[in-house]
Design an enzyme around this catalytic site. Structure first.
Site, PDB file in Angstrom:
ATOM      1  N   TYR A 142       0.819  -1.214   0.000  1.00  0.00           N
ATOM      2  CA  TYR A 142       0.000   0.000   0.000  1.00  0.00           C
ATOM      3  C   TYR A 142       0.855   1.267   0.000  1.00  0.00           C
ATOM      4  O   TYR A 142       0.418   2.308  -0.451  1.00  0.00           O
ATOM      5  CB  TYR A 142      -0.916   0.030   1.226  1.00  0.00           C
ATOM      6  CG  TYR A 142      -2.272  -0.597   1.014  1.00  0.00           C
ATOM      7  CD1 TYR A 142      -2.387  -1.917   0.599  1.00  0.00           C
ATOM      8  CD2 TYR A 142      -3.436   0.126   1.245  1.00  0.00           C
ATOM      9  CE1 TYR A 142      -3.635  -2.500   0.415  1.00  0.00           C
ATOM     10  CE2 TYR A 142      -4.688  -0.441   1.068  1.00  0.00           C
ATOM     11  CZ  TYR A 142      -4.770  -1.762   0.660  1.00  0.00           C
ATOM     12  OH  TYR A 142      -6.010  -2.330   0.489  1.00  0.00           O
ATOM     13  N   LYS A 192       3.067 -15.238   1.742  1.00  0.00           N
ATOM     14  CA  LYS A 192       3.390 -16.096   0.602  1.00  0.00           C
ATOM     15  C   LYS A 192       4.903 -16.299   0.610  1.00  0.00           C
ATOM     16  O   LYS A 192       5.617 -15.841  -0.291  1.00  0.00           O
ATOM     17  CB  LYS A 192       2.927 -15.433  -0.700  1.00  0.00           C
ATOM     18  CG  LYS A 192       1.413 -15.425  -0.887  1.00  0.00           C
ATOM     19  CD  LYS A 192       0.865 -16.730  -1.442  1.00  0.00           C
ATOM     20  CE  LYS A 192       1.287 -16.949  -2.886  1.00  0.00           C
ATOM     21  NZ  LYS A 192       0.846 -18.287  -3.364  1.00  0.00           N
ATOM     22  N   ASP A 224      -2.960 -17.863   0.203  1.00  0.00           N
ATOM     23  CA  ASP A 224      -3.990 -18.426  -0.688  1.00  0.00           C
ATOM     24  C   ASP A 224      -4.645 -19.647  -0.033  1.00  0.00           C
ATOM     25  O   ASP A 224      -5.869 -19.793  -0.044  1.00  0.00           O
ATOM     26  CB  ASP A 224      -3.403 -18.783  -2.072  1.00  0.00           C
ATOM     27  CG  ASP A 224      -2.159 -19.660  -2.008  1.00  0.00           C
ATOM     28  OD1 ASP A 224      -1.559 -19.796  -0.913  1.00  0.00           O
ATOM     29  OD2 ASP A 224      -1.784 -20.226  -3.052  1.00  0.00           O
ATOM     30  N   ASP A 248      -6.434  -7.130   3.629  1.00  0.00           N
ATOM     31  CA  ASP A 248      -7.576  -6.473   2.981  1.00  0.00           C
ATOM     32  C   ASP A 248      -8.495  -7.530   2.363  1.00  0.00           C
ATOM     33  O   ASP A 248      -9.712  -7.521   2.566  1.00  0.00           O
ATOM     34  CB  ASP A 248      -7.040  -5.517   1.909  1.00  0.00           C
ATOM     35  CG  ASP A 248      -8.146  -4.710   1.259  1.00  0.00           C
ATOM     36  OD1 ASP A 248      -9.071  -4.276   1.966  1.00  0.00           O
ATOM     37  OD2 ASP A 248      -8.086  -4.526   0.025  1.00  0.00           O
ATOM     38  N   ASP A 252     -12.248  -9.220   3.997  1.00  0.00           N
ATOM     39  CA  ASP A 252     -13.527  -9.168   3.269  1.00  0.00           C
ATOM     40  C   ASP A 252     -14.128 -10.567   3.145  1.00  0.00           C
ATOM     41  O   ASP A 252     -15.337 -10.758   3.291  1.00  0.00           O
ATOM     42  CB  ASP A 252     -13.339  -8.583   1.854  1.00  0.00           C
ATOM     43  CG  ASP A 252     -13.640  -7.089   1.803  1.00  0.00           C
ATOM     44  OD1 ASP A 252     -13.546  -6.436   2.863  1.00  0.00           O
ATOM     45  OD2 ASP A 252     -13.967  -6.581   0.716  1.00  0.00           O
TER      46      ASP A 252
HETATM   47  C1  IPM Z   1     -10.476  -1.310   3.725  1.00  0.00           C
HETATM   48  C2  IPM Z   1     -10.712  -0.620   2.426  1.00  0.00           C
HETATM   49  C3  IPM Z   1      -9.580   0.358   2.179  1.00  0.00           C
HETATM   50  C4  IPM Z   1      -8.313  -0.446   1.996  1.00  0.00           C
HETATM   51  C5  IPM Z   1      -9.786   1.346   1.027  1.00  0.00           C
HETATM   52  C6  IPM Z   1     -11.070   2.115   1.160  1.00  0.00           C
HETATM   53  C7  IPM Z   1      -8.634   2.269   0.892  1.00  0.00           C
HETATM   54  O1  IPM Z   1     -10.875  -1.552   1.415  1.00  0.00           O
HETATM   55  O2  IPM Z   1     -10.352  -0.618   4.753  1.00  0.00           O
HETATM   56  O3  IPM Z   1     -10.414  -2.545   3.738  1.00  0.00           O
HETATM   57  O4  IPM Z   1      -8.024  -0.931   0.890  1.00  0.00           O
HETATM   58  O5  IPM Z   1      -7.591  -0.593   2.970  1.00  0.00           O
HETATM   59 MG    MG Z   2     -10.943  -3.574   2.094  1.00  0.00          MG
END
Ligand code: IPM
Ligand code: MG
Length: 367
Positions: A142, A192, A224, A248, A252
């Protein structure tokens, strides 16, 4: 003694609506539990760009550095898609994380009993699930340099760099081990190491830190395979520690195990300040959901749960955090559902503010 201070940054999309509900909860704790906060509010993201031409004004950044905790809604929206990368709404959030040095991002994935049927996975796979992902948040791909889009020959090349120092890995690993100590004493580190040198170093450093925590059972997994195991049998995990990008993605995926992104809070913690509290920013895992913004459809629970995390991690009020979490469990058990939590046709969802009011009523009932 002065009250603890909170900076609220509702942001864009559904951010302001869900934050309105959080303010009801904050007011409740002030009135009924004598926990008063000095609350101020400011702009971040697209709305800050609209007003100041930047997604995070320097004055807002300075305020964020001073308060005891920041509470953020969400940033972004299609209106800002064509903006230059440097002023996109997300840059505001990334600047907060970076300049406050919030290296440990705690993302719990907890499946509420009332919602176990709602996951896309089988009920026995997710019922009772309670895991914690610790995502490194201030380094890795990032932020690594070099980055950019350059010309090479007759074409363009997009470049980002995965980069981790030993100390960056060490400090996030320690946060994860500390958490594991307070939970079920199991930590799985994901990288990884089979293809990335940064992953090899990650594994070495985490293993080294693990020697200071002999009571924690440490395991390693390629990220993975970790994603696959999260879908196959997530209850094998307690705490997971991983880098910024894998975290990230994995968070999710873990979120969806619980049924809805609208349920999940997060805490981003840095080093302790002079008063002993960690630098901290709390935000829901979900985004700004521009498609439903302004319609009273958003689920405020993730943002309310983020405030519960603030009570626990910034203000040492674990019991009050639990009270709030149990109030949410109760409204879900009583059948309150925002639109995102309604699978079948024909059922009538409650609005964002009705959900907030129901949580306040459940808090009242807890006294
Ligand atoms: C998260 C989001 C952020 C990230 C974005 C909005 C920059 O997806 O907090 O997971 O990628 O970290
Ligand atoms: Mg995210």
């Amino acid at each position: 003694m002065s009250n603890p201070s909170l900076l609220i940054l509702p942001g864009d999309g559904i951010g302001p609506e869900v934050m309105t509900e959080v303010r009801k909860i904050i007011d409740w704790f002030g009135a009924k539990r004598d926990m008063k906060f000095d609350v101020s509010e400011d702009l971040v993201g697209g709305c800050a760009y609209d007003k100041h031409g930047t997604p995070l004004h320097d004055d807002t950044m300075a305020k964020a550095q001073e308060v005891d905790a920041v509470l953020l809604g969400a940033v972004g929206g299609p209106k800002y898609d064509s903006l230059d990368f440097s002023v996109k709404p997300e840059r505001g959030l990334l600047r907060l994380r970076k300049e406050m040095d919030l290296f440990a991002n705690l993302r719990p994935a907890q499946c509420f009993d009332a919602l176990a049927d709602f996951s896309s996975l089988k009920k026995d796979v997710v019922a009772g699930l309670d895991i914690m992902i610790v995502r490194e948040l201030t380094s890795g791909i990032y932020f690594g340099e070099p980055r950019g889009i350059i010309e090479e020959g007759n074409e363009r090349v997009g470049i980002n760099t995965q980069r981790y120092t030993e100390s960056e890995i060490d400090r996030v690993a320690r946060s994860a081990f500390e958490l594991a100590m307070r939970r079920n004493k199991k930590l799985c580190s994901m990288e990884k190491a089979n293809v990335m040198e940064s992953g090899v170093l990650w594994r070495e450093v985490v293993t080294e830190v693990g020697k200071d925590y002999p009571d924690v059972e440490l395991s390693h997994m390629y990220a993975d395979a970790g994603a696959m195991q999260l879908c196959r049998w997530p209850k094998q995990f307690d705490v997971i520690v991983t880098d910024n990008l894998f975290g990230d993605l994995l968070s999710d995926a873990a979120a969806m195990l619980t049924g809805s992104l609208g349920m999940l809070p997060s805490a981003s913690l840095g080093a302790p300040m002079a008063n002993g509290r960690p630098k901290a920013l709390y935000e829901p895992v979900h985004g700004s959901a521009p498609d439903i913004a302004g319609q009273g459809k958003a689920n405020p629970i993730a943002c309310v749960l983020s405030f519960a995390m603030a009570l626990r991690y910034s203000f040492d009020q674990g019991d009050e955090a639990t009270r709030l979490e149990q109030a949410i469990e109760k409204v879900l058990a009583d059948g309150y559902r925002t639109a995102d939590l309604l699978g079948e046709e024909g059922k009538q969802p409650v609005s964002t503010s009705e959900m907030g009011d129901a949580i306040v009523a459940a808090l009242d009932a807890s006294l």
